[in-house]
Design a protein around this motif. Structure first.
Motif, PDB file in Angstrom:
ATOM      1  N   UNK A 155       0.833  -1.200   0.000  1.00  0.00           N
ATOM      2  CA  UNK A 155       0.000   0.000   0.000  1.00  0.00           C
ATOM      3  C   UNK A 155       0.864   1.244   0.000  1.00  0.00           C
ATOM      4  N   UNK A 156       0.709   2.092  -1.001  1.00  0.00           N
ATOM      5  CA  UNK A 156       1.509   3.317  -1.060  1.00  0.00           C
ATOM      6  C   UNK A 156       1.334   4.168   0.185  1.00  0.00           C
ATOM      7  N   UNK A 157       0.141   4.122   0.760  1.00  0.00           N
ATOM      8  CA  UNK A 157      -0.137   4.930   1.955  1.00  0.00           C
ATOM      9  C   UNK A 157       0.682   4.478   3.157  1.00  0.00           C
ATOM     10  N   UNK A 158       1.239   3.261   3.083  1.00  0.00           N
ATOM     11  CA  UNK A 158       2.033   2.731   4.195  1.00  0.00           C
ATOM     12  C   UNK A 158       3.534   2.899   3.991  1.00  0.00           C
ATOM     13  N   UNK A 159       3.920   3.474   2.859  1.00  0.00           N
ATOM     14  CA  UNK A 159       5.343   3.647   2.570  1.00  0.00           C
ATOM     15  C   UNK A 159       5.791   5.029   3.027  1.00  0.00           C
ATOM     16  N   UNK A 160       6.847   5.055   3.812  1.00  0.00           N
ATOM     17  CA  UNK A 160       7.404   6.314   4.311  1.00  0.00           C
ATOM     18  C   UNK A 160       8.729   6.654   3.626  1.00  0.00           C
ATOM     19  N   UNK A 161       9.567   5.630   3.437  1.00  0.00           N
ATOM     20  CA  UNK A 161      10.898   5.884   2.875  1.00  0.00           C
ATOM     21  C   UNK A 161      11.310   4.751   1.944  1.00  0.00           C
ATOM     22  N   UNK A 162      11.846   5.120   0.787  1.00  0.00           N
ATOM     23  CA  UNK A 162      12.348   4.166  -0.195  1.00  0.00           C
ATOM     24  C   UNK A 162      13.838   4.414  -0.383  1.00  0.00           C
ATOM     25  N   UNK A 163      14.621   3.363  -0.331  1.00  0.00           N
ATOM     26  CA  UNK A 163      16.057   3.490  -0.564  1.00  0.00           C
ATOM     27  C   UNK A 163      16.323   3.279  -2.053  1.00  0.00           C
ATOM     28  N   UNK A 164      16.812   4.317  -2.715  1.00  0.00           N
ATOM     29  CA  UNK A 164      17.110   4.247  -4.142  1.00  0.00           C
ATOM     30  C   UNK A 164      18.569   3.850  -4.328  1.00  0.00           C
ATOM     31  N   UNK A 165      18.796   2.868  -5.195  1.00  0.00           N
ATOM     32  CA  UNK A 165      20.158   2.435  -5.510  1.00  0.00           C
ATOM     33  C   UNK A 165      20.364   2.516  -7.016  1.00  0.00           C
ATOM     34  N   UNK A 166      21.289   3.367  -7.426  1.00  0.00           N
ATOM     35  CA  UNK A 166      21.619   3.470  -8.844  1.00  0.00           C
ATOM     36  C   UNK A 166      23.025   4.047  -8.986  1.00  0.00           C
ATOM     37  N   UNK A 167      23.476   4.174 -10.242  1.00  0.00           N
ATOM     38  CA  UNK A 167      24.803   4.720 -10.514  1.00  0.00           C
ATOM     39  C   UNK A 167      24.853   6.194 -10.116  1.00  0.00           C
ATOM     40  N   UNK A 168      26.025   6.703  -9.752  1.00  0.00           N
ATOM     41  CA  UNK A 168      26.126   8.097  -9.309  1.00  0.00           C
ATOM     42  C   UNK A 168      25.573   9.109 -10.306  1.00  0.00           C
ATOM     43  N   UNK A 169      25.906   8.959 -11.583  1.00  0.00           N
ATOM     44  CA  UNK A 169      25.460   9.941 -12.577  1.00  0.00           C
ATOM     45  C   UNK A 169      23.951   9.924 -12.778  1.00  0.00           C
ATOM     46  N   UNK A 170      23.299   8.809 -12.454  1.00  0.00           N
ATOM     47  CA  UNK A 170      21.865   8.615 -12.699  1.00  0.00           C
ATOM     48  C   UNK A 170      21.000   8.995 -11.511  1.00  0.00           C
ATOM     49  N   UNK A 171      21.603   9.189 -10.331  1.00  0.00           N
ATOM     50  CA  UNK A 171      20.816   9.359  -9.112  1.00  0.00           C
ATOM     51  C   UNK A 171      19.940  10.610  -9.136  1.00  0.00           C
ATOM     52  N   UNK A 172      20.460  11.737  -9.639  1.00  0.00           N
ATOM     53  CA  UNK A 172      19.650  12.960  -9.656  1.00  0.00           C
ATOM     54  C   UNK A 172      18.368  12.750 -10.463  1.00  0.00           C
ATOM     55  N   UNK A 173      18.502  12.160 -11.646  1.00  0.00           N
ATOM     56  CA  UNK A 173      17.311  11.971 -12.491  1.00  0.00           C
ATOM     57  C   UNK A 173      16.333  10.996 -11.839  1.00  0.00           C
ATOM     58  N   UNK A 174      16.851   9.918 -11.260  1.00  0.00           N
ATOM     59  CA  UNK A 174      15.968   8.969 -10.584  1.00  0.00           C
ATOM     60  C   UNK A 174      15.251   9.638  -9.420  1.00  0.00           C
TER      61      UNK A 174
END
Length: 199
Positions: free
Chosen positions: A120-139
């Protein structure tokens, strides 16, 4: 200065550094899930970092996103990441995939339904994003543009050997990736695909 005020044809190293790397750091918060978008090298560079976070207890679930099938591969990016995560010893019931998306915006949009069904999206508070350094801003900008406003993100860059904040200027491939990425972000912001923000 806002992203929309940058000129893609007059970018210098300082512009690229500010746009791609300023403020990109891990806040060390726990997450409801770890999100990994696919790429041709995601299993090599992004997956080990995601596995490390899982094993350290930062989150109990991993979501792999990506529907591209790279040459010589019968599986989608997400399916390949899931298969290799199982080889790392992660239980399959902690792994989720979204395997229809073809680029970053679709990674986020298509994954929203998977996340909603996960917990449930309503139950999500924090998501850990993992990607390459150059791609992180866009993600991260894509998450901020399209995900519900109450969902926060922790930003964890994987080491791809060429696009890190201390590497990209000295590495020919890293320079090209960084400048190309900066131009892409500016274009997306000016088209309204991504939200504008100060850098």
């Amino acid at each position: 200065m806002k992203i929309s005020e940058l000129s893609p044809i007059h970018l210098n190293e300082d512009d690229v550094s500010k746009l791609l790397y300023d403020g990109i750091e891990d806040n060390l918060q726990k997450g409801d899930l770890i999100f990994v978008p696919g790429s041709s090298k995601a299993a090599e560079y992004r997956l080990p970092e995601a596995v490390r976070l899982y094993q350290e207890g930062r989150a109990k679930k991993l979501l792999f996103s990506g529907g591209v099938k790279w040459p010589g591969n019968e599986m989608t990016e997400a399916e390949m990441l899931m298969k290799k995560a199982i080889l790392y010893g992660i239980p399959s019931n902690d792994l989720f995939i979204e395997n229809r998306s073809l680029h970053t915006k679709e990674n986020v949009l298509a994954s929203m339904l998977v996340m909603d069904r996960m917990c449930g999206l309503e139950n999500i508070d924090n998501i850990i994003l993992v990607t390459a350094p150059f791609h992180m801003r866009r993600l991260h900008l894509t998450f901020k543009t399209y995900m519900p406003h109450w969902i926060h993100c922790s930003l964890v860059c994987s080491d791809d050997g060429s696009t890190g904040i201390k590497q990209w200027k000295q590495h020919p491939y890293g320079r090209k990736r960084a400048f190309d990425e900066a131009v892409k972000i500016i274009d997306y912001v000016k088209k309204g695909i991504l939200m504008d923000q100060d850098i």
